[in-house]
Every structure is written in structure tokens, then in C-alpha cells.
Design an enzyme around this catalytic site. Sequence first.
Site, mmCIF file in Angstrom:
data_model
loop_
_atom_site.group_PDB
_atom_site.id
_atom_site.type_symbol
_atom_site.label_atom_id
_atom_site.label_comp_id
_atom_site.label_asym_id
_atom_site.label_seq_id
_atom_site.Cartn_x
_atom_site.Cartn_y
_atom_site.Cartn_z
ATOM 1 N N HIS A 184 -3.115 -28.717 -17.471
ATOM 2 C CA HIS A 184 -2.689 -27.820 -16.378
ATOM 3 C C HIS A 184 -3.906 -27.278 -15.632
ATOM 4 C CE1 HIS A 184 1.632 -27.376 -16.510
ATOM 5 N NE2 HIS A 184 1.655 -27.091 -17.796
ATOM 6 N N GLN A 239 0.041 -21.960 -13.934
ATOM 7 C CA GLN A 239 1.513 -21.926 -13.920
ATOM 8 C C GLN A 239 2.035 -20.589 -13.400
ATOM 9 O OE1 GLN A 239 1.879 -23.489 -18.181
ATOM 10 N NE2 GLN A 239 3.705 -24.350 -17.212
ATOM 11 N N GLY A 242 3.565 -22.244 -24.928
ATOM 12 C CA GLY A 242 2.238 -22.340 -24.316
ATOM 13 C C GLY A 242 2.360 -22.098 -22.829
ATOM 14 N N CYS A 269 8.035 -28.703 -20.255
ATOM 15 C CA CYS A 269 7.066 -27.850 -19.560
ATOM 16 C C CYS A 269 7.829 -26.790 -18.792
ATOM 17 C CB CYS A 269 6.240 -28.704 -18.595
ATOM 18 S SG CYS A 269 5.042 -27.749 -17.660
ATOM 19 N N LEU A 270 7.345 -25.544 -18.861
ATOM 20 C CA LEU A 270 8.012 -24.455 -18.150
ATOM 21 C C LEU A 270 7.987 -24.681 -16.643
ATOM 22 C CD1 LEU A 270 6.646 -21.456 -20.249
ATOM 23 C CD2 LEU A 270 8.960 -22.402 -20.290
ATOM 24 N N HIS A 310 -1.951 -30.390 -23.456
ATOM 25 C CA HIS A 310 -1.013 -30.191 -22.338
ATOM 26 C C HIS A 310 -1.484 -29.021 -21.459
ATOM 27 C CE1 HIS A 310 3.370 -29.812 -20.851
ATOM 28 N NE2 HIS A 310 2.787 -28.702 -20.416
ATOM 29 N N GLU A 311 -1.907 -27.927 -22.121
ATOM 30 C CA GLU A 311 -2.336 -26.741 -21.353
ATOM 31 C C GLU A 311 -3.652 -26.990 -20.628
ATOM 32 O OE1 GLU A 311 -0.146 -24.747 -20.861
ATOM 33 O OE2 GLU A 311 1.123 -25.033 -22.608
HETATM 34 ZN ZN LIG Z 1 3.331 -27.231 -19.065
#
Ligand SMILES: [Zn+2]
Length: 191
Positions: free
Chosen positions: A140, A51, A46, A94-95, A136-137
Amino acid sequence: MALKTILTAPDPRLKKKSKPVASVDAEVRQLMDDMLETMYAAPGIGLAAPQVGELQRVIVLDIDREDVKTGPLFMANPEVIEASDEDATYEEGCLSLPEHYADVVRPAKVTVRYLDRDGKKQEMACEGLLATCIQHEIDHLDGILFVDHISSLKRNMILRKLLKARKEKERDEAEGKPAAPKKDKETAPAI
Ligand SMILES: [Zn+2]
């Protein structure tokens, strides 16, 4: 399509609230496609537009597990319109917080409303990893990271480690040292 750079915490852009898109036009579709390619390359399951430094309410997902296979999902202006009272706990990664993981409690089931890649209004009932991932997204898009759901002690520890890792990487790059190889251990998916 083009790969974009994924921002890592602490970066002020990850704490900003993103703006809704007026419509899913060619530019938004291009952003969606670039984000999907960037997510696959990371690799992750995701990714949210902030991000990659774009403060627009756009997310992409593709969950490919034994029990859940979604294929690529593109969502503009996603919002949770219904959430279960029942909670679920998942170990999240998380990236934007590479190599850090923590248990996060969220509603187990949610219904999300969004515009798809063709700009059509959709609603989707989600549970399990998909429900976690979408929440989660969407977080963000509101400048919230998974570490904001855990104790401040643990959060500060993770953020300190990330800052230290970044400084070490910058120092190594300045000295011309090769980048350390990526750890290849079995971990929770990065989203
Ligand atoms: Zn994330």
C-alpha cells in the site's frame, strides 16, 4: 482518537507512493492511534496510512487468530530486509476493495525493519498470516493493491464491480434510500 474514512478503489490516492516519516513524533503517533481505531471499527487486521488518505509510510496491524496473536503493532518506515525463496498463497481481502478476495502468492517468510511507536528501530521475523499482512501493507505504501498481483482480467472485473457498487450507493443516498445491510459471511480478513 478519531475515526478516519477508509478510501476505496479506484481512488488515485491509493496508487501513490508514500513518503518516509522523518521521525515518530506526536503527530505520527496520533496518526497511528487513529489508524488503529479505524482498523478495529472496520473491522480489519491491518491498515496503511494511504488507505486513510495520508501519504506517509505508516502501517498498523493486529492479528488475533487462534494460531497468531500479535496485539497492536505500529510500524513507521517498514521495509522487508529479507524474504524467503519459499512462497505461500493466502486468500487476501482489503478494506479498500471491500467484499472482494483473491489468492495472492508472496514470500512465505520475511524479516521487516521498522520504527515502533516510540521511534525505536526494530526488526521482526514473520511468517504465516503476519508475513502476508505486512507485505500487503507495505505494498500500500508503494501504491500497490493486492489486485495488482493477480491477472488483469480478474483485476478489471473487481475494479468494475467496485465502481458499480459505489455508483449504486451514491444513487441510493441521493434518493434517500437506507444503506444495504453489510453481508455477514465468513470471509478472509480485510487488511
Ligand atoms: Zn489492503
